[in-house]
Motif scaffolding. Structure first.
Motif, PDB file in Angstrom:
ATOM      1  N   ARG A   1      -1.489  15.950  19.537  1.00  0.00           N
ATOM      2  CA  ARG A   1      -0.796  15.756  18.277  1.00  0.00           C
ATOM      3  C   ARG A   1      -0.512  14.277  18.095  1.00  0.00           C
ATOM      4  O   ARG A   1      -0.025  13.615  18.997  1.00  0.00           O
ATOM      5  N   ARG A   2      -0.847  13.762  16.893  1.00  0.00           N
ATOM      6  CA  ARG A   2      -0.561  12.383  16.578  1.00  0.00           C
ATOM      7  C   ARG A   2       0.224  12.321  15.289  1.00  0.00           C
ATOM      8  O   ARG A   2      -0.099  13.023  14.336  1.00  0.00           O
ATOM      9  N   THR A   3       1.275  11.504  15.231  1.00  0.00           N
ATOM     10  CA  THR A   3       2.075  11.348  14.025  1.00  0.00           C
ATOM     11  C   THR A   3       1.926   9.938  13.516  1.00  0.00           C
ATOM     12  O   THR A   3       2.252   8.988  14.223  1.00  0.00           O
ATOM     13  N   PHE A   4       1.421   9.780  12.272  1.00  0.00           N
ATOM     14  CA  PHE A   4       1.290   8.467  11.670  1.00  0.00           C
ATOM     15  C   PHE A   4       2.616   8.098  11.026  1.00  0.00           C
ATOM     16  O   PHE A   4       3.188   8.880  10.275  1.00  0.00           O
ATOM     17  N   VAL A   5       3.095   6.875  11.283  1.00  0.00           N
ATOM     18  CA  VAL A   5       4.415   6.516  10.791  1.00  0.00           C
ATOM     19  C   VAL A   5       4.429   5.241   9.954  1.00  0.00           C
ATOM     20  O   VAL A   5       5.442   4.925   9.366  1.00  0.00           O
ATOM     21  N   THR A   6       3.350   4.487   9.907  1.00  0.00           N
ATOM     22  CA  THR A   6       3.347   3.292   9.066  1.00  0.00           C
ATOM     23  C   THR A   6       2.085   3.241   8.250  1.00  0.00           C
ATOM     24  O   THR A   6       1.096   3.867   8.574  1.00  0.00           O
ATOM     25  N   ALA A   7       2.117   2.478   7.187  1.00  0.00           N
ATOM     26  CA  ALA A   7       0.975   2.405   6.267  1.00  0.00           C
ATOM     27  C   ALA A   7       0.267   1.073   6.410  1.00  0.00           C
ATOM     28  O   ALA A   7       0.031   0.365   5.444  1.00  0.00           O
ATOM     29  N   THR A   8      -0.097   0.706   7.609  1.00  0.00           N
ATOM     30  CA  THR A   8      -0.869  -0.506   7.819  1.00  0.00           C
ATOM     31  C   THR A   8      -2.336  -0.218   7.590  1.00  0.00           C
ATOM     32  O   THR A   8      -2.734   0.926   7.410  1.00  0.00           O
TER      33      THR A   8
ATOM     34  N   ALA B 192      -4.845  17.508   9.526  1.00  0.00           N
ATOM     35  CA  ALA B 192      -3.584  16.796   9.315  1.00  0.00           C
ATOM     36  C   ALA B 192      -2.735  17.552   8.300  1.00  0.00           C
ATOM     37  O   ALA B 192      -3.244  18.024   7.282  1.00  0.00           O
ATOM     38  N   PHE B 193      -1.428  17.661   8.589  1.00  0.00           N
ATOM     39  CA  PHE B 193      -0.472  18.327   7.714  1.00  0.00           C
ATOM     40  C   PHE B 193       0.499  17.289   7.151  1.00  0.00           C
ATOM     41  O   PHE B 193       0.916  16.367   7.846  1.00  0.00           O
ATOM     42  N   LYS B 194       0.881  17.482   5.898  1.00  0.00           N
ATOM     43  CA  LYS B 194       1.815  16.585   5.237  1.00  0.00           C
ATOM     44  C   LYS B 194       3.120  17.329   4.952  1.00  0.00           C
ATOM     45  O   LYS B 194       3.171  18.215   4.110  1.00  0.00           O
ATOM     46  N   PRO B 195       4.224  16.985   5.660  1.00  0.00           N
ATOM     47  CA  PRO B 195       5.512  17.612   5.368  1.00  0.00           C
ATOM     48  C   PRO B 195       6.023  17.218   3.987  1.00  0.00           C
ATOM     49  O   PRO B 195       5.736  16.118   3.494  1.00  0.00           O
ATOM     50  N   ALA B 196       6.801  18.097   3.379  1.00  0.00           N
ATOM     51  CA  ALA B 196       7.417  17.791   2.090  1.00  0.00           C
ATOM     52  C   ALA B 196       8.528  16.769   2.285  1.00  0.00           C
ATOM     53  O   ALA B 196       9.092  16.628   3.376  1.00  0.00           O
ATOM     54  N   GLY B 197       8.853  16.031   1.212  1.00  0.00           N
ATOM     55  CA  GLY B 197       9.968  15.106   1.239  1.00  0.00           C
ATOM     56  C   GLY B 197       9.564  13.687   1.534  1.00  0.00           C
ATOM     57  O   GLY B 197       8.393  13.357   1.702  1.00  0.00           O
ATOM     58  N   GLU B 198      10.534  12.823   1.667  1.00  0.00           N
ATOM     59  CA  GLU B 198      10.368  11.394   1.896  1.00  0.00           C
ATOM     60  C   GLU B 198       9.291  10.827   0.968  1.00  0.00           C
ATOM     61  O   GLU B 198       9.372  10.922  -0.233  1.00  0.00           O
ATOM     62  N   ASP B 199       8.218  10.244   1.514  1.00  0.00           N
ATOM     63  CA  ASP B 199       7.192   9.630   0.654  1.00  0.00           C
ATOM     64  C   ASP B 199       6.163  10.683   0.283  1.00  0.00           C
ATOM     65  O   ASP B 199       5.018  10.609   0.645  1.00  0.00           O
TER      66      ASP B 199
ATOM     67  N   GLY C  24       4.302   9.994   7.559  1.00  0.00           N
ATOM     68  CA  GLY C  24       4.588  11.412   7.390  1.00  0.00           C
ATOM     69  C   GLY C  24       3.479  12.364   7.725  1.00  0.00           C
ATOM     70  O   GLY C  24       3.730  13.550   7.885  1.00  0.00           O
ATOM     71  N   TRP C  25       2.242  11.908   7.833  1.00  0.00           N
ATOM     72  CA  TRP C  25       1.152  12.821   8.171  1.00  0.00           C
ATOM     73  C   TRP C  25       1.198  13.181   9.651  1.00  0.00           C
ATOM     74  O   TRP C  25       1.343  12.310  10.508  1.00  0.00           O
ATOM     75  N   ASP C  26       1.091  14.450   9.954  1.00  0.00           N
ATOM     76  CA  ASP C  26       0.984  14.944  11.323  1.00  0.00           C
ATOM     77  C   ASP C  26      -0.469  15.319  11.566  1.00  0.00           C
ATOM     78  O   ASP C  26      -0.994  16.219  10.904  1.00  0.00           O
ATOM     79  N   GLU C  27      -1.136  14.643  12.499  1.00  0.00           N
ATOM     80  CA  GLU C  27      -2.555  14.893  12.743  1.00  0.00           C
ATOM     81  C   GLU C  27      -2.759  15.549  14.106  1.00  0.00           C
ATOM     82  O   GLU C  27      -2.150  15.160  15.098  1.00  0.00           O
ATOM     83  N   TYR C  28      -3.654  16.550  14.144  1.00  0.00           N
ATOM     84  CA  TYR C  28      -3.914  17.316  15.350  1.00  0.00           C
ATOM     85  C   TYR C  28      -5.398  17.225  15.700  1.00  0.00           C
ATOM     86  O   TYR C  28      -6.256  17.652  14.929  1.00  0.00           O
ATOM     87  N   ASP C  29      -5.680  16.666  16.858  1.00  0.00           N
ATOM     88  CA  ASP C  29      -7.058  16.587  17.322  1.00  0.00           C
ATOM     89  C   ASP C  29      -7.557  17.963  17.742  1.00  0.00           C
ATOM     90  O   ASP C  29      -6.840  18.715  18.417  1.00  0.00           O
TER      91      ASP C  29
END
Length: 226
Positions: free
Chosen positions: A3-10, A60-67, A104-109
């Motif tokens: 499981r990988r969680t992306f947290v910045t938009a670089t 990859a799953f996108k949770p609701a809320g925030e951005d 916010g994207w949660d990615e699963y290999d």
């Protein structure tokens, strides 16, 4: 499965492995559910193919809320008609390109399972993995395609265009604590106008947690594909 969680938009994105502090810590209050992730094929132009192998590397799953800027679905045609374009802008660049580093994207290999879509017509679906995910509301699911191999019924090989190597579906669903939830990701080959080329596209109307499932085993592991 990692499981990988992306947290910045670089530009390249920053991936934090499971266990690291991230923007999703606390999502679901620490509770987890299971998403059984299926792939199926809406019979659009699948009868043009003798085989159509698709290898999936991650979801990859996108949770609701925030951005919550999930954007629209990739284009799909109505009533099984051929696609008139390839979802590109006039200058040839793909439109609505994914932002793999967006927060916010949660990615699963996955283990690079390969499915033959000719075996998954209509309600037939094969499970790619059972994913352990935080509980809560989600608004989008993306699927990463690593490779395709297609043979038409006349024996010729062809390639399928996949915009950004990432298929996108925007549909809300909720994962409850200790729940096993079935999610069907329906994809289909569609012809690109009169070009003779094919596009692999998601079919939103046949996807989601309410889709009918006739489970079949149509997968090969990454090791078997080598």
């Amino acid at each position: 499965m990692n499981r990988r969680t992306f947290v910045t938009a670089t530009a390249g994105g920053i991936a934090l492995t499971a266990g690291c502090t991230s923007s999703l810590d606390g999502f679901g209050g620490g509770e987890r559910g299971t998403v059984r992730f299926y792939v199926s094929d809406e019979p659009n132009r699948i009868d043009d193919f003798e085989t159509l192998d698709v290898t999936v590397s991650a979801v990859a799953f996108k949770p609701a809320g925030e951005d919550d800027e999930s954007g629209g679905n990739e284009s799909e045609t109505d009533g099984g008609s051929d696609a008139s374009n390839e979802s590109e802008t006039d200058d040839g660049n793909e439109s609505d390109a994914p932002e793999s580093g967006r927060g916010g994207w949660d990615e699963y290999d996955l283990d690079d399972p390969t499915v033959d879509l000719t075996q998954l017509k209509g309600p037939k679906a094969t499970v790619l993995d059972e994913l352990d995910v935080p509980t809560g509301e989600y608004v989008a699911v993306d699927m990463f395609v690593a490779d395709t191999h297609a043979v038409l019924t006349d024996g010729t090989e062809t390639t399928l265009k996949i915009p950004s190597e990432r298929l996108k579906i925007r549909t809300p669903f909720t994962v409850a604590a200790d729940e096993e939830l079935d999610f069907v990701y329906d994809i289909a080959p569609k012809k690109a106008g009169q070009s003779g080329r094919y596009i692999l596209t998601p079919v939103i109307s046949e996807s989601g947690t309410e889709a009918e499932i006739e489970e079949v085993d149509a997968t090969r592991s990454g090791a078997e594909n080598e």
